[in-house]
Design an enzyme around this catalytic site. Structure first.
Site, mmCIF file in Angstrom:
data_model
loop_
_atom_site.group_PDB
_atom_site.id
_atom_site.type_symbol
_atom_site.label_atom_id
_atom_site.label_comp_id
_atom_site.label_asym_id
_atom_site.label_seq_id
_atom_site.Cartn_x
_atom_site.Cartn_y
_atom_site.Cartn_z
ATOM 1 N N GLY A 143 -22.689 44.287 34.612
ATOM 2 C CA GLY A 143 -21.477 43.070 35.060
ATOM 3 C C GLY A 143 -21.187 42.558 35.642
ATOM 4 N N SER A 149 -29.045 44.063 33.232
ATOM 5 C CA SER A 149 -29.791 43.972 32.128
ATOM 6 C C SER A 149 -30.884 44.027 32.285
ATOM 7 C CB SER A 149 -29.303 42.767 31.247
ATOM 8 O OG SER A 149 -28.676 42.020 32.030
ATOM 9 N N ASP A 203 -34.286 36.940 36.494
ATOM 10 C CA ASP A 203 -33.771 37.948 36.765
ATOM 11 C C ASP A 203 -35.076 39.689 36.216
ATOM 12 O OD1 ASP A 203 -31.304 37.168 36.850
ATOM 13 O OD2 ASP A 203 -30.426 37.589 35.173
#
Ligand code: GLA
Length: 431
Positions: A143, A149, A203
């Site tokens: 986070g 992720s 990402d």
């Protein structure tokens, strides 16, 4: 003044330690040996924020902080998943029943990022895959806007690729660029459709394609990538990362609303993606609705779309300028470093004022870093919490980290975590 606590440094685990942690967890929970261990890194985006889903350029580097997965294929289609946080409740799923968010096969929690990749590979025609047992250990802060992720997805993607003998990733030293593009797409689909976060491809591209010592020039129009040397140490600089620890969440509505604003603006401007806007002034005038009669609500909406578009188009221009300067000479002069820092500052201000994705923690960290002499500082990643990066002279990072820690204590914020980032390898097999 509150007493200033000591700086909390959060360096990455070494590859050996990360791999050993994943392997040991595997053996403790599942028994026997994993067939191998794969890793995939988190990232910081140097510049080019909230432009990936608008077709613009981004400039990420991979972090030494990575997710490690120890995996062993199974003779059936079951998938068992464990992480250090879930040793008491091992997730068990079935590849035959996994489905997108909202369907009967929807997957809850972090397991979605891993099993979602298997699902997406099968959807892309790379199946049927064998089931697998997988133990995850990660030192990418959760986070923190550092792509924890994507690290899960990409480590799983290279593991499954290897175990199924698909040959898509190649090795870290001899990457298969085209094949990795397929793994990026599968990882992104896992995030969008199984985990339900409608993010762009920044990402996953960073985690899969970055290489040590380089930044990645990503063209989100066609997802093409190239490497560019990123040796700021040679120019006397380092990149300080400040994880503000303000909670960051992309699955909530704000990120999706920014995307929706960009799509609405593109529709009004008659383009597919905002990157296709050719005449900036004309676009601003159209969005302002010049000459059109409108009520208050409509005016507010137009002003918002105009501000969002101003961010996206100016960020695209800043990113191109940044890459050009970075590539103009192997060593960056003081003057060029100032220009790069200025572009980072402008990026942050635009994300704060026009895109409205910063929070007080991000703004305070940026202000303090700038006041303490950073060349430039900006939030990185999706925003709404997460991390700040600061381009600073070598050795200055510690003083700035101390000042930010003190300022956070004064503001009553959580204590920040900090580290110095150097461009690391993308995803691949460890052992
Ligand atoms: C998040 C998303 C990316 C990108 C950034 C903002 O990290 O996952 O796709 O949109 O935000 O640049």
């Amino acid at each position: 003044m509150t007493n200033t606590p000591d700086i909390i440094w959060t360096p990455a685990a070494s590859t050996e330690d990360g791999a050993r942690n994943a392997r040991e967890l595997f053996t403790r929970i599942f028994g026997g040996e994993a067939e191998g261990v794969w890793r995939a890194p988190g990232r910081v985006n140097i510049i080019g924020e909230h432009v990936d889903y608008n077709g613009g350029p981004c400039l990420p580097i991979a972090l030494p902080h990575a997710a490690y997965v120890a995996v062993r294929p199974r003779p059936d289609r079951r998938v068992r998943l464990v992480s250090p946080q879930t040793v008491d409740a091992v997730d068990e799923l079935d590849l035959d029943t996994v489905g997108p968010v909202g369907s009967a096969g929807a997957v809850k929690g972090w397991a979605a990022y891993l099993i979602g990749v298997a699902w997406a590979l099968e959807q892309a025609g790379y199946g049927p895959l064998a089931g697998f047992d997988i133990a995850l250990w990660s030192c990418v802060p959760l986070g923190a806007g550092l792509s924890s992720s994507a690290a899960l997805e990409c480590s799983t993607a290279v593991a499954l690729d290897d175990l199924a003998g698909l040959g898509l990733a190649g090795s870290v030293d001899a990457p298969n660029k085209e094949g990795r593009g397929i793994l990026v797409a599968a990882s992104r689909r896992a995030e969008n459709e199984i985990a339900g976060a409608n993010t762009g491809g920044l990402d996953q591209s960073a985690s899969m394609h970055c290489t040590r010592g380089h930044a990645l020039v990503l063209d989100s129009r066609d997802m093409s990538v190239r490497q560019t040397p990123f040796d700021i140490a040679a120019s006397g600089c380092e990149l300080l990362v400040i994880d503000t620890r303000a909670p960051h969440q992309l699955v909530d509505g704000q990120y999706g609303q920014r995307r929706a604003d960009c799509e609405a603006a593109a529709t009004l401007l008659g383009v597919d993606l905002l990157v296709d806007v050719e005449d900036y002034e004309a676009a601003m005038a159209t969005l302002a609705g010049e000459g059109a009669e409108s009520g208050e609500a409509e005016e507010a909406e137009r002003a918002r779309l105009q501000a969002r578009t101003r961010h996206v188009l100016s960020e695209i221009a800043r990113t191109k300028a940044f890459i050009e300067i970075l590539e103009s000479a192997p060593l960056l002069s003081e003057e060029k470093l100032q220009v790069l820092g200025g572009l980072m500052n402008d990026s942050h201000d635009s994300l704060r004022d026009d895109y409205e994705v910063t929070v007080p923690e991000l703004d305070v960290a940026v202000d303090v870093a700038r006041a303490r002499g950073a060349y430039g500082a900006r939030m990185t990643g999706g925003g709404f919490g997460g991390s700040v990066i600061a381009l600073v002279k070598i050795g200055q990072g510690e003083e700035i980290a101390q000042a930010v820690t003190a300022a956070f204590a004064d503001h009553g914020f959580a204590q920040p975590h900090v580290f110095v980032a150097t461009p690391a390898d993308g995803a691949g097999r460890v052992e």
